[in-house]
Design a protein around this motif. Structure first.
Motif, mmCIF file in Angstrom:
data_model
loop_
_atom_site.group_PDB
_atom_site.id
_atom_site.type_symbol
_atom_site.label_atom_id
_atom_site.label_comp_id
_atom_site.label_asym_id
_atom_site.label_seq_id
_atom_site.Cartn_x
_atom_site.Cartn_y
_atom_site.Cartn_z
ATOM 1 N N ASN A 126 0.816 -1.213 0.000
ATOM 2 C CA ASN A 126 0.000 0.000 0.000
ATOM 3 C C ASN A 126 0.856 1.272 0.000
ATOM 4 N N PRO A 127 1.372 1.763 1.145
ATOM 5 C CA PRO A 127 2.039 3.067 1.095
ATOM 6 C C PRO A 127 3.237 3.129 0.158
ATOM 7 N N LEU A 128 4.031 2.055 0.069
ATOM 8 C CA LEU A 128 5.192 2.082 -0.816
ATOM 9 C C LEU A 128 5.014 1.158 -2.014
ATOM 10 N N ALA A 129 3.761 0.900 -2.358
ATOM 11 C CA ALA A 129 3.468 0.083 -3.539
ATOM 12 C C ALA A 129 3.998 0.733 -4.807
ATOM 13 N N HIS A 130 4.002 2.078 -4.854
ATOM 14 C CA HIS A 130 4.519 2.762 -6.042
ATOM 15 C C HIS A 130 5.991 2.426 -6.277
ATOM 16 N N ALA A 131 6.760 2.304 -5.204
ATOM 17 C CA ALA A 131 8.173 1.965 -5.355
ATOM 18 C C ALA A 131 8.323 0.609 -6.026
ATOM 19 N N VAL A 132 7.511 -0.345 -5.597
ATOM 20 C CA VAL A 132 7.582 -1.703 -6.138
ATOM 21 C C VAL A 132 7.131 -1.730 -7.598
ATOM 22 N N ALA A 133 5.934 -1.191 -7.858
ATOM 23 C CA ALA A 133 5.372 -1.258 -9.208
ATOM 24 C C ALA A 133 6.228 -0.500 -10.211
ATOM 25 N N THR A 134 6.738 0.671 -9.820
ATOM 26 C CA THR A 134 7.517 1.498 -10.742
ATOM 27 C C THR A 134 8.869 0.868 -11.028
ATOM 28 N N ALA A 135 9.510 0.334 -9.998
ATOM 29 C CA ALA A 135 10.799 -0.336 -10.206
ATOM 30 C C ALA A 135 10.632 -1.549 -11.118
#
Length: 403
Positions: free
Chosen positions: A213-222
């Motif tokens: 959730n909060p750092l999902a963007h880091a995972v998906a973008t990487a």
């Protein structure tokens, strides 16, 4: 004779489903786009109305003439999406719905909207499980409707610039991709909703942890930068989940992903840092590195002869969806199909053993009441090592990973 008195076509009607918390930001953005004539905000949907901007549909619809309300005026309110979709008044019929609702509701609501002929902007994470993701993709294919997922970074010009730099070989051959997220979340954050910090609630998966959730963007973008967007693009996922807070889910975790091409990605993520720092994705190459601060769309390229830093802009996902409606064949910035790689990681988190509790001797608590938050010893350094070495906390020997 030409129809000089004919009305110009109305802009697409958009309804916001889930208007509190993060949903309130969607309402604000929709109002701003309405002022520009990009859309018409036709309805708000939530069990709890916003008294400042919503009126019950039975009392408010009649006052709307083809949706020509001024921004700031009351908007028809419905308690559920079903109530909106079954409403007889054409003025409130949406062309697009924005879904900002609890994670377990995503599949049912997005499916209902698409089957009713409505396009969808769905907040991340896409669904609560990989099986639900496959079902949602099938509904999108079956109905032919558009389903955009709320990974805002996918509409960032900075991400596109990094992908181009990688293709052009500016840092040589890519040897790995890492992400570091060292954020702070207080006790109040974990009290924001009944499902906050839960892995399951009411017999349903929630998976509300740092990775998903909060750092999902880091995972998906990487993963996207590593060339992995679909489920088939991921070969293997290893997760190492911990929590310092008294919650079910993880608040400090490391993840290693191996892509179909054999590229390794390491994500070191925590909500228990001493201070919040910008989340960063680093692409390592044989001749340098690229750093992406995805929250601010800044890119830094470092090689033996170059050290360049550049600021980029980004598009709005809702505007991108509306553009795809106007231009058949245009690719969405974040199509539901392009979140499959992220969902492979989420599935690994969902099916992993319960996160391990970090021992008290490795935790320092700061603040009082709702502002109280834990800090895990040296957690930022360990997160950085995960991103560089693509190994988990346990493999690296973090002392609290063995407690």
């Amino acid at each position: 004779m030409s129809g000089s008195g004919a009305r110009p076509p109305l802009p697409p009607a958009v309804a916001i489903v889930g208007i509190h918390g993060h949903g309130a930001s969607h309402v604000r953005r929709a109002r701003a786009l309405e002022e520009r004539g990009v859309l018409r905000l036709c309805a708000l949907v939530d069990p709890r109305p916003d008294e400042s901007s919503a009126v019950p549909a039975t009392g408010g619809v009649g006052a709307l003439r083809h949706g020509e309300h001024a921004t700031g005026d009351a908007i028809p309110w419905f308690p559920t999406l079903g109530d909106l979709l079954s409403a007889p008044e054409p003025e409130v019929r949406p062309d697009v719905v924005v879904l900002s609702t609890p994670i377990p509701t995503h599949l049912a609501l997005a499916s209902a909207a698409m089957r009713a002929g409505v396009d969808v902007l769905l907040e991340k994470p896409t669904t609560a499980s990989l099986a639900e993701h496959a079902e949602l993709v099938a509904v999108a294919q079956e109905t032919g409707r558009l389903c955009q997922v709320g990974f805002q970074t996918f509409a960032s010009h900075a991400v596109a610039a990094v992908e181009q730099a990688v293709r052009e070989g500016q840092i040589g051959e890519v040897t790995g991709v890492g992400a570091v997220g060292t954020w702070v979340r207080t006790t109040g954050y974990w009290q924001r909703a009944p499902w906050a910090g839960k892995r399951r609630t009411g017999g349903r998966d929630v998976v509300d942890g740092v990775v998903t959730n909060p750092l999902a963007h880091a995972v998906a973008t990487a993963l996207r930068i590593a060339g992995a967007t679909t489920t088939a693009d991921v070969s293997d996922v290893d997760v190492d989940l911990f929590h310092a807070n008294p919650i079910e889910a993880d608040d400090t975790s490391s993840v290693r992903v191996t892509t179909r091409s054999g590229l390794r990605c390491g994500f070191g993520l925590t909500l228990c840092a001493p201070e919040r720092t910008p989340a960063t994705i680093v692409v390592h190459g044989t001749e340098g590195r690229i750093e992406l601060a995805y929250e601010t769309d800044r890119v830094r390229v470092v090689t033996g002869s170059v050290d360049l830093d550049k600021q980029y802009g980004r598009d709005e996902l809702l505007e991108d969806l509306l553009a795809a409606r106007r231009e058949p064949g245009r690719r969405l910035a974040c199509d539901v199909r392009d979140t499959g790689a992220f969902m492979r990681v989420m599935e690994a988190v969902r099916t992993a053993p319960e996160p391990r509790q970090i021992a008290a001797e490795h935790i320092t608590w700061h603040g009082e009441g709702a502002d109280r938050h834990p800090v895990v010893t040296d957690v930022a350094r360990w997160c950085e090592r995960v991103a560089v070495q693509h190994r988990t906390f346990t493999e690296l020997g973090a002392p609290w990973a063995h407690a």
